[in-house]
Design an enzyme around this catalytic site. Structure first.
Site, PDB file in Angstrom:
ATOM      1  N   ASP A  30       0.868  -1.180   0.000  1.00  0.00           N
ATOM      2  CA  ASP A  30       0.000   0.000   0.000  1.00  0.00           C
ATOM      3  C   ASP A  30       0.898   1.220   0.000  1.00  0.00           C
ATOM      4  OD1 ASP A  30      -3.263   0.265   0.798  1.00  0.00           O
ATOM      5  OD2 ASP A  30      -2.050   2.086   0.900  1.00  0.00           O
ATOM      6  N   PHE A 152     -16.647 -10.196  -5.027  1.00  0.00           N
ATOM      7  CA  PHE A 152     -18.063  -9.998  -4.698  1.00  0.00           C
ATOM      8  C   PHE A 152     -18.305  -9.913  -3.196  1.00  0.00           C
ATOM      9  CE2 PHE A 152     -17.841 -12.168  -8.794  1.00  0.00           C
ATOM     10  CZ  PHE A 152     -18.628 -11.340  -9.579  1.00  0.00           C
ATOM     11  N   ARG A 154     -18.964  -8.757   0.597  1.00  0.00           N
ATOM     12  CA  ARG A 154     -19.754  -7.647   1.163  1.00  0.00           C
ATOM     13  C   ARG A 154     -19.073  -7.175   2.430  1.00  0.00           C
ATOM     14  NH1 ARG A 154     -24.685 -11.401   2.279  1.00  0.00           N
ATOM     15  NH2 ARG A 154     -22.842 -12.613   2.805  1.00  0.00           N
ATOM     16  N   GLU A 155     -18.955  -5.859   2.588  1.00  0.00           N
ATOM     17  CA  GLU A 155     -18.419  -5.336   3.844  1.00  0.00           C
ATOM     18  C   GLU A 155     -19.338  -5.788   4.974  1.00  0.00           C
ATOM     19  OE1 GLU A 155     -17.497  -1.147   3.728  1.00  0.00           O
ATOM     20  OE2 GLU A 155     -16.618  -1.378   1.742  1.00  0.00           O
ATOM     21  N   ALA A 253     -37.184  -3.163   2.218  1.00  0.00           N
ATOM     22  CA  ALA A 253     -37.455  -1.746   1.948  1.00  0.00           C
ATOM     23  C   ALA A 253     -36.809  -0.909   3.046  1.00  0.00           C
ATOM     24  CB  ALA A 253     -38.962  -1.522   1.921  1.00  0.00           C
ATOM     25  N   GLY A 254     -36.432   0.292   2.731  1.00  0.00           N
ATOM     26  CA  GLY A 254     -35.815   1.150   3.747  1.00  0.00           C
ATOM     27  C   GLY A 254     -35.164   2.361   3.124  1.00  0.00           C
ATOM     28  N   GLY A 258     -26.250   2.295  -0.031  1.00  0.00           N
ATOM     29  CA  GLY A 258     -25.159   3.261   0.102  1.00  0.00           C
ATOM     30  C   GLY A 258     -23.863   2.492   0.039  1.00  0.00           C
ATOM     31  N   CYS A 261     -19.640   0.870  -2.931  1.00  0.00           N
ATOM     32  CA  CYS A 261     -19.733   0.127  -4.195  1.00  0.00           C
ATOM     33  C   CYS A 261     -20.990   0.408  -5.007  1.00  0.00           C
ATOM     34  CB  CYS A 261     -19.608  -1.368  -3.925  1.00  0.00           C
ATOM     35  SG  CYS A 261     -17.950  -1.818  -3.441  1.00  0.00           S
ATOM     36  N   LYS A 321     -23.963   0.075   6.607  1.00  0.00           N
ATOM     37  CA  LYS A 321     -24.593  -1.200   6.955  1.00  0.00           C
ATOM     38  C   LYS A 321     -23.949  -1.693   8.246  1.00  0.00           C
ATOM     39  CE  LYS A 321     -23.352  -4.748   4.375  1.00  0.00           C
ATOM     40  NZ  LYS A 321     -22.809  -5.616   3.300  1.00  0.00           N
TER      41      LYS A 321
HETATM   42  P1  NAD Z   1     -10.211   1.231  -0.489  1.00  0.00           P
HETATM   43  O1  NAD Z   1     -10.328   2.641  -0.906  1.00  0.00           O
HETATM   44  O2  NAD Z   1     -10.715   0.797   0.843  1.00  0.00           O
HETATM   45  O3  NAD Z   1      -8.678   0.778  -0.581  1.00  0.00           O
HETATM   46  C1  NAD Z   1      -7.821   1.112  -1.614  1.00  0.00           C
HETATM   47  C2  NAD Z   1      -6.391   1.044  -1.083  1.00  0.00           C
HETATM   48  O4  NAD Z   1      -5.494   1.169  -2.198  1.00  0.00           O
HETATM   49  C3  NAD Z   1      -6.034   2.161  -0.104  1.00  0.00           C
HETATM   50  O5  NAD Z   1      -5.502   1.599   1.079  1.00  0.00           O
HETATM   51  C4  NAD Z   1      -4.991   2.989  -0.860  1.00  0.00           C
HETATM   52  O6  NAD Z   1      -4.015   3.567  -0.016  1.00  0.00           O
HETATM   53  C5  NAD Z   1      -4.384   1.931  -1.763  1.00  0.00           C
HETATM   54  N1  NAD Z   1      -3.698   2.477  -2.945  1.00  0.00           N
HETATM   55  C6  NAD Z   1      -4.100   3.456  -3.789  1.00  0.00           C
HETATM   56  N2  NAD Z   1      -3.174   3.658  -4.758  1.00  0.00           N
HETATM   57  C7  NAD Z   1      -2.162   2.775  -4.523  1.00  0.00           C
HETATM   58  C8  NAD Z   1      -0.952   2.489  -5.174  1.00  0.00           C
HETATM   59  N3  NAD Z   1      -0.563   3.173  -6.257  1.00  0.00           N
HETATM   60  N4  NAD Z   1      -0.162   1.513  -4.667  1.00  0.00           N
HETATM   61  C9  NAD Z   1      -0.535   0.836  -3.569  1.00  0.00           C
HETATM   62  N5  NAD Z   1      -1.686   1.066  -2.907  1.00  0.00           N
HETATM   63  C10 NAD Z   1      -2.490   2.026  -3.379  1.00  0.00           C
HETATM   64  O7  NAD Z   1     -10.918   0.383  -1.638  1.00  0.00           O
HETATM   65  P2  NAD Z   1     -11.786  -0.956  -1.485  1.00  0.00           P
HETATM   66  O8  NAD Z   1     -13.098  -0.669  -0.837  1.00  0.00           O
HETATM   67  O9  NAD Z   1     -10.923  -2.058  -0.978  1.00  0.00           O
HETATM   68  O10 NAD Z   1     -12.097  -1.223  -3.025  1.00  0.00           O
HETATM   69  C11 NAD Z   1     -11.078  -1.576  -3.944  1.00  0.00           C
HETATM   70  C12 NAD Z   1     -11.717  -1.986  -5.246  1.00  0.00           C
HETATM   71  O11 NAD Z   1     -12.516  -3.156  -5.049  1.00  0.00           O
HETATM   72  C13 NAD Z   1     -12.670  -0.948  -5.841  1.00  0.00           C
HETATM   73  O12 NAD Z   1     -12.601  -1.022  -7.229  1.00  0.00           O
HETATM   74  C14 NAD Z   1     -14.031  -1.406  -5.367  1.00  0.00           C
HETATM   75  O13 NAD Z   1     -15.068  -0.969  -6.220  1.00  0.00           O
HETATM   76  C15 NAD Z   1     -13.871  -2.913  -5.434  1.00  0.00           C
HETATM   77  N6  NAD Z   1     -14.745  -3.664  -4.517  1.00  0.00           N
HETATM   78  C16 NAD Z   1     -14.978  -3.184  -3.266  1.00  0.00           C
HETATM   79  C17 NAD Z   1     -15.779  -3.930  -2.393  1.00  0.00           C
HETATM   80  C18 NAD Z   1     -16.075  -3.413  -1.010  1.00  0.00           C
HETATM   81  O14 NAD Z   1     -16.990  -3.944  -0.383  1.00  0.00           O
HETATM   82  N7  NAD Z   1     -15.367  -2.421  -0.509  1.00  0.00           N
HETATM   83  C19 NAD Z   1     -16.327  -5.150  -2.815  1.00  0.00           C
HETATM   84  C20 NAD Z   1     -16.026  -5.620  -4.085  1.00  0.00           C
HETATM   85  C21 NAD Z   1     -15.232  -4.867  -4.938  1.00  0.00           C
END
Ligand code: NAD
Length: 452
Positions: A30, A152, A154-155, A253-254, A258, A261, A321
């Site tokens: 990261d 896929f 889910r948080e 419903a609700g 948000g 994603c 959520k």
């Molecule tokens: P996030 O914003 O929580 O995390 C992204 C991370 O990437 C951050 O820690 C950031 O510091 C790091 N980062 C950015 N640029 C970087 C670089 N150049 N080198 C190294 N690290 C770098 O994102 P997320 O919620 O984990 O989502 C990531 C992707 O997965 C998105 O495309 C999202 O749509 C997809 N996704 C998210 C979820 C979810 O529930 N959050 C579920 C499925 C898919």
């Protein structure tokens, strides 16, 4: 297998710890030094059930390491996952800057065969652009491929979802890439594994999220109709969902959807369709319906309080959520700013997300952070429920009633039975079910179906 993971947010961190737990050797990168320092010390940077345990367990076995240095992951890994963010641009399209930045940082380090896998949610055809970018920055003649493996999870149940997915989608355009991905997932997953070309896998992810969002907006429109007809939407949802072709998930419903994603992926998907000349106005309507949910809930609160300004309002839940600390695009953000603008005094409670909110809205004379739902209810003229945390679904309602200045509950998540709330002496408003209104606080629920 040796794996590199770029980005340690929800998807990257969960993927890294889970792949390590399955026996792979993982280096996660990261660019945020503080994030890397905390994770290296075994401190999760976000809340997910079970995350701390699986993180420390795998750090202890040395199968998992965190770094800010791309070369530490690239040189030793056969597979490199891209898990960085794909936030929306101002026009709703997906911003590829983070994905492109990672591609440029790892390209000059490529040596030997590497499989670079998109796990971030990206627009269809991103792999093609990624491949071209890598070629521009990589040493001449180096050997790599790009694949897609959308995530896929889910948080709130991310570890469980990663380890027990409904399906694994692998988009790969060569036998070598396909077998590497199948070897990586191994026999540990007994779910269907759908092998497609890269473009199809990219499309599947956006289409899935657009469909889920549509389901939510659909039931929310039914809920508006139920309010007019004095019918209980939860019973209608049950009747619809018992049909196996429909299923009961995403039919609550609700307040609407948000999080980080669904809203952004829906917008991006509409833009992708438009770029290819397809008018997906169906999805624009899904978005419009969702945007109306907060206003609908707040109208009920305004009607109950008459004037919101100067009233004390307890807010239960700000995470988008339960079981997550994530407040990105949470309906609570809109609710709070509208109530603040109206001059309300807010007592906010959330078991995990309060500190994320405090960074945007520091406490002041009009905004207090409560340590429990009961503290948030003290002297409140009304309580507003925004997240279905277990602490909220299991509230001691008699205690809550005794603490409040007036027993008004406006429930954006339809957690309680209106008939029971009337019997407990609450004025109770929810979405798509009978309201126990101000004119009849001790009277009937405006919905005969609820009495059954
Ligand atoms: P996030 O914003 O929580 O995390 C992204 C991370 O990437 C951050 O820690 C950031 O510091 C790091 N980062 C950015 N640029 C970087 C670089 N150049 N080198 C190294 N690290 C770098 O994102 P997320 O919620 O984990 O989502 C990531 C992707 O997965 C998105 O495309 C999202 O749509 C997809 N996704 C998210 C979820 C979810 O529930 N959050 C579920 C499925 C898919």
């Amino acid at each position: 297998m040796n794996i590199g993971v770029f980005g340690t947010g929800y998807v990257g961190l969960v993927s890294a710890v889970c792949f390590a737990d399955l026996g792979h050797s993982v280096v996660a990168v990261d660019k945020d030094h503080q994030v890397v320092a905390k994770l290296t010390a075994g401190e999760p940077t976000l809340y997910e059930p079970g995350l701390k345990e699986i993180l420390t367990r795998n750090l202890d076995t040395s199968r998992l390491a965190f770094t800010t240095r791309a070369e530490e992951a690239v040189r030793r890994s056969e597979v490199l996952f891209l898990c960085v963010g794909t936030p929306p641009r101002s026009d709703g399209s997906s911003d590829p800057v983070q994905v492109e930045e990672v591609a440029r940082s790892l390209a000059p380090l490529l040596d030997g065969h590497k499989l670079i896998v998109e796990k971030s949610t990206v627009p269809v055809n991103t792999a093609r652009l990624l491949d071209r970018t890598l070629r521009w920055w990589a040493p001449l003649g180096c050997d790599y491929e790009v694949a897609s493996n959308p995530e896929f999870l889910r948080e709130g149940s991310a570890i469980h979802d990663f380890l027990h997915p409904d399906r694994i989608v692998i988009g790969a355009d060569s036998d070598r890439a396909r077998s590497l991905m199948l070897e990586l997932y191994g026999d540990a997953f007994d779910c269907p594994k759908l092998i497609t070309d890269v473009k199809t896998a990219e499309l599947i992810k956006h289409a899935s999220n657009a469909f889920l969002a549509s389901k939510i907006s659909f039931i929310n429109m039914i809920s508006n109709l139920c309010e007019e007809l004095e019918v209980d939407v939860s019973v209608v949802a049950q009747g619809i969902g018992l049909d196996h072709r429909i299923g009961h998930h995403f039919l609550n419903a609700g307040l609407g959807f948000g999080g980080s994603c669904l809203p952004k992926d829906l917008q991006a998907f509409v833009r992708i369709a438009e770029d290819f000349g397809v008018d997906f106005s169906l999805l624009r309507e899904v978005e419009r319906i969702n945007e109306g949910r907060v206003g609908r809930l707040l109208k009920k609160l305004e009607r109950a309080l008459w004037v919101v300004g100067g009233k004390t309002i307890g807010v239960l839940g700000v995470a988008f959520k339960p079981n997550t600390s994530d407040i990105r695009n949470a309906p609570s953000l809109q609710v709070l700013s509208r109530l603040k603008d109206a001059g309300a005094i807010l007592n906010v409670y959330d078991p995990k997300a309060a500190s994320s909110l405090e960074q945007i809205h520091p406490p002041n004379a009009h905004l207090h952070y409560a340590v429990s739902p009961y503290k948030a209810a003290e002297n409140a003229h009304a309580l507003v429920i925004l997240t279905e945390w277990e602490e909220v679904t299991s509230l001691d309602l008699a205690r809550i009633r005794s603490l409040m200045r007036s027993p008004i509950i406006v429930d954006g998540r339809n957690l309680f039975n209106p008939v029971e709330m009337r019997e407990r002496g609450f004025e109770y408003y929810s979405l798509g079910r009978g309201d126990v209104t101000i004119s009849e606080p001790h009277g009937r629920v405006k919905n005969p179906g609820m009495e059954a």
